[in-house]
Design a protein around this motif. Structure first.
Motif, PDB file in Angstrom:
ATOM      1  N   GLU A   1       0.894  -1.062  -0.018  1.00 26.38           N
ATOM      2  CA  GLU A   1       0.004  -0.056   0.036  1.00 26.38           C
ATOM      3  C   GLU A   1       0.851   1.304   0.018  1.00 26.38           C
ATOM      4  O   GLU A   1       1.963   1.140   0.122  1.00 26.38           O
ATOM      5  N   ASP A   2       0.345   2.402  -0.360  1.00 32.97           N
ATOM      6  CA  ASP A   2       0.817   3.696  -0.249  1.00 32.97           C
ATOM      7  C   ASP A   2       1.553   3.769   1.338  1.00 32.97           C
ATOM      8  O   ASP A   2       0.752   3.772   1.937  1.00 32.97           O
TER       9      ASP A   2
ATOM     10  N   TYR B   1       5.301   6.392   6.117  1.00 33.19           N
ATOM     11  CA  TYR B   1       4.166   7.029   6.883  1.00 33.19           C
ATOM     12  C   TYR B   1       4.408   8.198   7.829  1.00 33.19           C
ATOM     13  O   TYR B   1       3.748   8.503   8.418  1.00 33.19           O
ATOM     14  N   ASP B   2       5.449   8.825   7.444  1.00 36.98           N
ATOM     15  CA  ASP B   2       6.098   9.725   8.358  1.00 36.98           C
ATOM     16  C   ASP B   2       5.774   9.583   9.754  1.00 36.98           C
ATOM     17  O   ASP B   2       5.689  10.229  10.677  1.00 36.98           O
ATOM     18  N   ALA B   3       6.487   8.281  10.182  1.00 32.87           N
ATOM     19  CA  ALA B   3       6.277   7.508  11.071  1.00 32.87           C
ATOM     20  C   ALA B   3       7.948   6.965  11.542  1.00 32.87           C
ATOM     21  O   ALA B   3       8.125   6.359  12.526  1.00 32.87           O
ATOM     22  N   GLY B   4       8.648   7.051  10.587  1.00 32.17           N
ATOM     23  CA  GLY B   4       9.867   6.438  10.668  1.00 32.17           C
ATOM     24  C   GLY B   4      10.788   6.515   9.479  1.00 32.17           C
ATOM     25  O   GLY B   4      10.445   7.050   8.414  1.00 32.17           O
ATOM     26  N   THR B   5      12.092   6.355   9.686  1.00 32.14           N
ATOM     27  CA  THR B   5      13.147   6.474   8.764  1.00 32.14           C
ATOM     28  C   THR B   5      13.386   5.328   7.879  1.00 32.14           C
ATOM     29  O   THR B   5      13.812   4.225   8.463  1.00 32.14           O
ATOM     30  N   ALA B   6      12.925   5.058   6.775  1.00 26.35           N
ATOM     31  CA  ALA B   6      13.089   3.948   5.878  1.00 26.35           C
ATOM     32  C   ALA B   6      14.328   4.004   4.771  1.00 26.35           C
ATOM     33  O   ALA B   6      14.882   3.053   4.678  1.00 26.35           O
TER      34      ALA B   6
ATOM     35  N   PRO C   1       1.027   1.420  10.481  1.00 27.05           N
ATOM     36  CA  PRO C   1      -0.553   1.801  10.406  1.00 27.05           C
ATOM     37  C   PRO C   1      -1.446   0.692   9.959  1.00 27.05           C
ATOM     38  O   PRO C   1      -2.355   0.849   9.900  1.00 27.05           O
ATOM     39  N   ASN C   2      -0.672   0.024   9.048  1.00 24.25           N
ATOM     40  CA  ASN C   2      -1.572  -1.137   8.056  1.00 24.25           C
ATOM     41  C   ASN C   2      -1.797  -2.296   8.895  1.00 24.25           C
ATOM     42  O   ASN C   2      -2.179  -3.483   8.335  1.00 24.25           O
TER      43      ASN C   2
ATOM     44  N   SER D   1       4.110  -4.223  -4.845  1.00 24.60           N
ATOM     45  CA  SER D   1       4.532  -3.489  -5.972  1.00 24.60           C
ATOM     46  C   SER D   1       5.668  -2.706  -5.467  1.00 24.60           C
ATOM     47  O   SER D   1       5.797  -2.181  -4.232  1.00 24.60           O
ATOM     48  N   THR D   2       6.355  -2.376  -6.504  1.00 30.04           N
ATOM     49  CA  THR D   2       7.471  -1.341  -6.152  1.00 30.04           C
ATOM     50  C   THR D   2       6.688   0.145  -6.176  1.00 30.04           C
ATOM     51  O   THR D   2       6.340   0.579  -7.053  1.00 30.04           O
ATOM     52  N   LEU D   3       6.908   0.921  -4.944  1.00 30.02           N
ATOM     53  CA  LEU D   3       6.420   2.204  -4.851  1.00 30.02           C
ATOM     54  C   LEU D   3       7.399   3.293  -5.513  1.00 30.02           C
ATOM     55  O   LEU D   3       7.146   4.257  -6.076  1.00 30.02           O
ATOM     56  N   TRP D   4       8.742   2.925  -4.959  1.00 31.65           N
ATOM     57  CA  TRP D   4       9.699   3.978  -5.336  1.00 31.65           C
ATOM     58  C   TRP D   4      11.172   3.487  -5.152  1.00 31.65           C
ATOM     59  O   TRP D   4      11.235   2.524  -4.616  1.00 31.65           O
TER      60      TRP D   4
END
Length: 331
Positions: free
Chosen positions: A19-20, A57-62, A128-129, A260-263
């Motif tokens: 998901e996004d 999620y603006d909740a952690g550094t990926a 969040p998911n 899916s690859t998001l970015w």
């Protein structure tokens, strides 16, 4: 991690998720007061180095690179087991793990020495998911050094060697190395595994990252106005990342890493330039870290990428002052 001639080191990464995750880019200056978001026993620190990161999620550094060219990439690992908190030992949310590394160290060797001492216990919150934040960490630096950090059976396992150029999701990294050993006996020009499984993507990436040229092609460079070896190498690395990406719309209902690859990101660690390639945008863009202000007291800045924002070329001037996100709690 691409190792080229003329001290060119470039680390690429793809973010595959079901998901996004509303990723945005953030500029964090030196001197930020941090904590591990785990309550009264959380670890606390002040950032020694500034960094440019991509959030989840603006909740952690990926994902991110600090001003010294140290890159941290956090990926999903279903087998992760962080054990139970130990009495009196500081704790840290896994959502802050990558940022802790970028804030405090300049080389892979420094990271290995510090984390081997296990200065904290990692706490993994629920995302969040509803999925667990089961993650492992890869770090690389401008010298081409590399290390992989995983928690398995409650124990920290570290793999440290510049020969470790590729990491994917499951299985654990020791098994990834066994897969690589098997495939060295197979002619990759005749056959490479093509599924979206992490193991198959590992095999393809391992072959391709060493198949692309390690030195500049002067004819290619001259054909592109303003072209450089580094630009050519970044393009090649992004080509590798795209070749192991998963098309939009393909997901697995029970395995969030088969998605899916998001970015995709690429980090030119020699020149300290960040590249971002969205799967949903017609353009890639870049940010030279030399254009950013990392001095203590400088404002936190944000480049909003979530919601279909599109950028092209040098996007360093598009960052705006913002309040830093809060790491997801590891309570």
């Amino acid at each position: 991690m691409y190792l080229g001639t003329d001290n060119v080191v470039i680390t690429g990464r793809s973010m595959d998720w079901a998901e996004d995750i509303y990723s945005n880019a953030w500029v964090f200056p030196r001197g930020m007061e941090r904590d591990g978001a785990t309550g009264a026993n959380t670890i606390k620190w002040s950032s020694k180095y500034g960094s440019l990161i991509v959030s989840g999620y603006d909740a952690g550094t990926a994902d991110g690179m600090n001003e010294h060219g140290l890159v941290a990439n956090v990926l999903y690992l279903a087998e992760s087991d962080y054990g139970t908190p130990q009495s009196g030992k500081p704790t840290i949310s896994i959502m802050a793990w990558g940022q802790y590394v970028l804030d405090n160290y300049t080389t892979v060797s420094e990271v290995v020495d510090a984390l081997r001492a296990e200065p904290f216990v990692v706490i993994a919150p629920t995302l969040p998911n509803g999925k667990g934040a089961q993650l492992h960490l890869a770090v690389s630096d401008p010298s081409g050094d590399s290390a992989i950090f995983e928690y398995l059976g409650g124990k920290l396992v570290i793999h440290h060697d510049r020969k470790y150029q590729v990491m994917t999701n499951s299985p654990s990294f020791d098994q990834q190395l066994a897969i690589e050993t098997y495939w060295t006996g197979v002619n990759p020009l005749a056959f490479l595994p093509g599924s979206i499984s992490a193991a198959d993507r590992f095999v393809r990436a391992s072959f391709l990252i060493n198949a692309i040229p390690k030195q500049a092609d002067p004819h290619t460079i001259k054909a592109v106005p303003g072209g450089t070896y580094e630009n050519q190498a970044v393009a090649a690395v992004l080509g590798v990342m795209r070749s192991v990406s998963t098309p939009l719309g393909i997901t697995h209902p029970d395995k969030p890493n088969l998605a899916s690859t998001l970015w995709r990101t690429a980090y030119d660690q020699k020149n300290k330039v960040f590249y971002f390639d969205s799967a949903t945008s017609p353009n890639a863009f870049w940010v030279p870290l030399s254009s950013l202000d990392f001095t203590k007291g400088a404002p936190v800045k944000k480049l909003t990428m979530a919601g279909g924002k599109v950028y092209a070329g040098d996007a360093s001037s598009k960052f705006v002052t913002a309040t830093a996100f809060t790491f997801a709690s590891g309570h």
